[in-house]
Design an enzyme around this catalytic site. Structure first.
Site, short mmCIF file in Angstrom:
data_model
loop_
_atom_site.label_atom_id
_atom_site.label_comp_id
_atom_site.label_asym_id
_atom_site.label_seq_id
_atom_site.Cartn_x
_atom_site.Cartn_y
_atom_site.Cartn_z
NE ARG A 72 -4.26 -1.91 1.70
CZ ARG A 72 -4.54 -3.18 2.20
NH1 ARG A 72 -3.42 -3.58 2.98
NH2 ARG A 72 -5.24 -3.90 1.99
CG ASP A 103 -12.40 -0.41 -3.39
OD1 ASP A 103 -11.87 -0.98 -2.69
OD2 ASP A 103 -13.64 0.05 -2.79
CB THR A 125 -10.78 -7.69 -3.46
OG1 THR A 125 -11.49 -7.83 -2.04
CG2 THR A 125 -11.93 -7.51 -4.24
CG ASP A 127 -13.32 -7.68 1.31
OD1 ASP A 127 -13.20 -8.60 1.85
OD2 ASP A 127 -12.91 -6.76 1.42
NE ARG A 171 -11.46 -3.23 4.18
CZ ARG A 171 -10.55 -2.76 3.22
NH1 ARG A 171 -10.09 -1.67 3.70
NH2 ARG A 171 -10.24 -2.90 2.16
P1 ADP Z 1 -7.45 -2.41 -2.30
O1 ADP Z 1 -6.90 -2.29 -3.70
O2 ADP Z 1 -6.96 -3.84 -1.94
O3 ADP Z 1 -8.63 -1.88 -2.16
P2 ADP Z 1 -6.26 -0.16 -0.94
O4 ADP Z 1 -7.43 0.56 -0.70
O5 ADP Z 1 -5.12 -0.26 -0.10
O6 ADP Z 1 -6.25 -1.50 -1.32
O7 ADP Z 1 -5.38 0.45 -2.15
C1 ADP Z 1 -4.08 0.14 -2.69
C2 ADP Z 1 -3.28 1.30 -3.01
O8 ADP Z 1 -4.15 2.09 -4.28
C3 ADP Z 1 -3.19 2.25 -2.24
O9 ADP Z 1 -2.16 2.01 -1.14
C4 ADP Z 1 -2.73 3.51 -2.97
O10 ADP Z 1 -1.30 3.32 -3.48
C5 ADP Z 1 -3.61 3.21 -4.33
N1 ADP Z 1 -4.98 4.15 -4.14
C6 ADP Z 1 -5.78 4.09 -3.44
N2 ADP Z 1 -6.61 5.05 -3.54
C7 ADP Z 1 -6.07 5.77 -4.38
C8 ADP Z 1 -6.29 7.20 -4.94
N3 ADP Z 1 -7.58 7.81 -4.45
N4 ADP Z 1 -5.49 7.93 -5.74
C9 ADP Z 1 -4.48 6.90 -6.04
N5 ADP Z 1 -4.03 5.85 -5.57
C10 ADP Z 1 -4.78 5.14 -4.84
#
Ligand code: ADP
Length: 319
Positions: A72, A103, A125, A127, A171
């Site tokens: 992340r 997402d 994912t 979820d 979540r």
């Molecule tokens: P997931 O993809 O499993 O939902 P996260 O919500 O942690 O996981 O998002 C993964 C990574 O995507 C984040 O750590 C960040 O680097 C990137 N990311 C998330 N939201 C944004 C955003 N609004 N703009 C740019 N990059 C983003």
């Protein structure tokens, strides 16, 4: 297009490896060079990028996790971070990118698209909470892990005549709780998408007790609250011996099911096809067993929904 990249980002899910394999193999099949970007957007900004060969993705289709690792990155949410990422992509001559993730990762892909870099999202994912696809890569495997765990809990619940509360991941989405609860005949399923009354939960447990049920299983999605708090309330209100199990990260691991491997292979390969036909700024998915794609802005603006009919059914079957 001659050179594409692939990365996995955010929470890992079983089947991501099968998706990476599909992107790499389908790319090479079409005479593209495919680059693996390690550690998600963090690795992209740092230039942790290596050329993949056919053999780079050998022996991974059956493995959980992600061989490209994941991360992340707060920095990638900033314009500077995104520019750094694009600089690296340009430096390596990469012209299109496949992002496998949830997402949050899709929001990163959306930003790259806004900056003019062709990016396609593949939903990975456990979820199952991404709009624009009936199933995400990893959901089926996680579901089977949950079911296996609840089956085992059921054995001890029956032996000791106990009530068990099982907290599962999710979540914002109740899919894992709903599907596992239905598949395991849980007395009650508690999910963020449906309101519940504690008095109903208690009444349901009482009815079961009255007809001589030896055990009760209540599945709670983590998005609704803590399984432990839920267990305490039941213990207090019913004076029932109640145990709580929080399944946690075992739900993320394990060898992907056949369903997830096939889904990942289809979606990963389709993402490459789309890049080759000049599409970008889209997410791929599966709806009614057809491969589909959606504009990434549209997919992200939609709210994930669940089939409330399944929720009603679970209640009807556990009267
Ligand atoms: P997931 O993809 O499993 O939902 P996260 O919500 O942690 O996981 O998002 C993964 C990574 O995507 C984040 O750590 C960040 O680097 C990137 N990311 C998330 N939201 C944004 C955003 N609004 N703009 C740019 N990059 C983003």
């Amino acid at each position: 297009m001659k050179r594409i990249g692939v990365l996995t980002s955010g929470g890992d899910s079983p089947g991501m490896n099968a998706a990476i394999r599909a992107v790499v193999r389908k790319g090479i099949y079409h005479n593209l060079e495919v680059y693996g970007i390690y550690y998600g957007y963090a690795g992209l900004m740092a230039g942790d990028i290596k050329k993949m060969e056919l053999g780079s993705v050998g022996d991974i289709i059956h493995r959980g996790g992600t061989m490209l690792y994941t991360a992340r990155s707060e920095e990638f949410k900033t314009l500077e971070g995104q520019k750094k990422g694009i600089e690296q992509l340009n430096k390596f001559g990469i012209e299109g990118l496949v992002v496998i993730g949830g997402d949050g990762s899709f929001r990163g892909a959306q930003k790259l698209t806004e900056h003019g870099f062709p990016t396609i999202g593949v939903p990975g994912t456990i979820d199952n909470d991404i709009p624009g696809t009936d199933f995400t890569i990893g959901f089926d495997t996680a579901l089977n892990t949950v079911i296996d765990a609840i089956d085992k809990i059921r054995d001890t619940a029956t032996s000791h005549e106990r009530t068990y509360v099982v907290e599962v991941m999710g979540r914002h989405a109740g899919d894992l709780a709903l599907w596992s609860g239905l598949a395991d005949g849980a007395e009650t399923i508690v999910i963020p998408e449906a309101d519940y009354e504690m008095s109903d939960v208690i009444a349901r447990l009482k009815r079961g007790q009255d007809r001589g049920k030896k055990h009760s299983i209540i599945v709670v999605a983590e998005g609704v609250g803590s399984g432990f708090e839920f267990g305490e309330r039941i213990k207090k209100e019913m004076n029932l011996e109640t145990r709580v199990t929080v399944l946690g990260h075992i739900q993320r691991g394990g060898s992907p099911t056949a369903f997830d491997r096939v889904l990942a292979s289809r979606l990963g390969a389709k993402a490459v096809d789309h890049l080759l036909t000049g599409k970008a700024g889209i997410t791929v998915g599966i709806e009614k067993n057809e491969l589909v794609y959606h504009d990434i802005d549209e997919a992200l603006s939609r709210k994930h929904t669940i089939d409330l009919g399944m929720y009603t059914l679970s209640q009807e079957l556990s009267i």
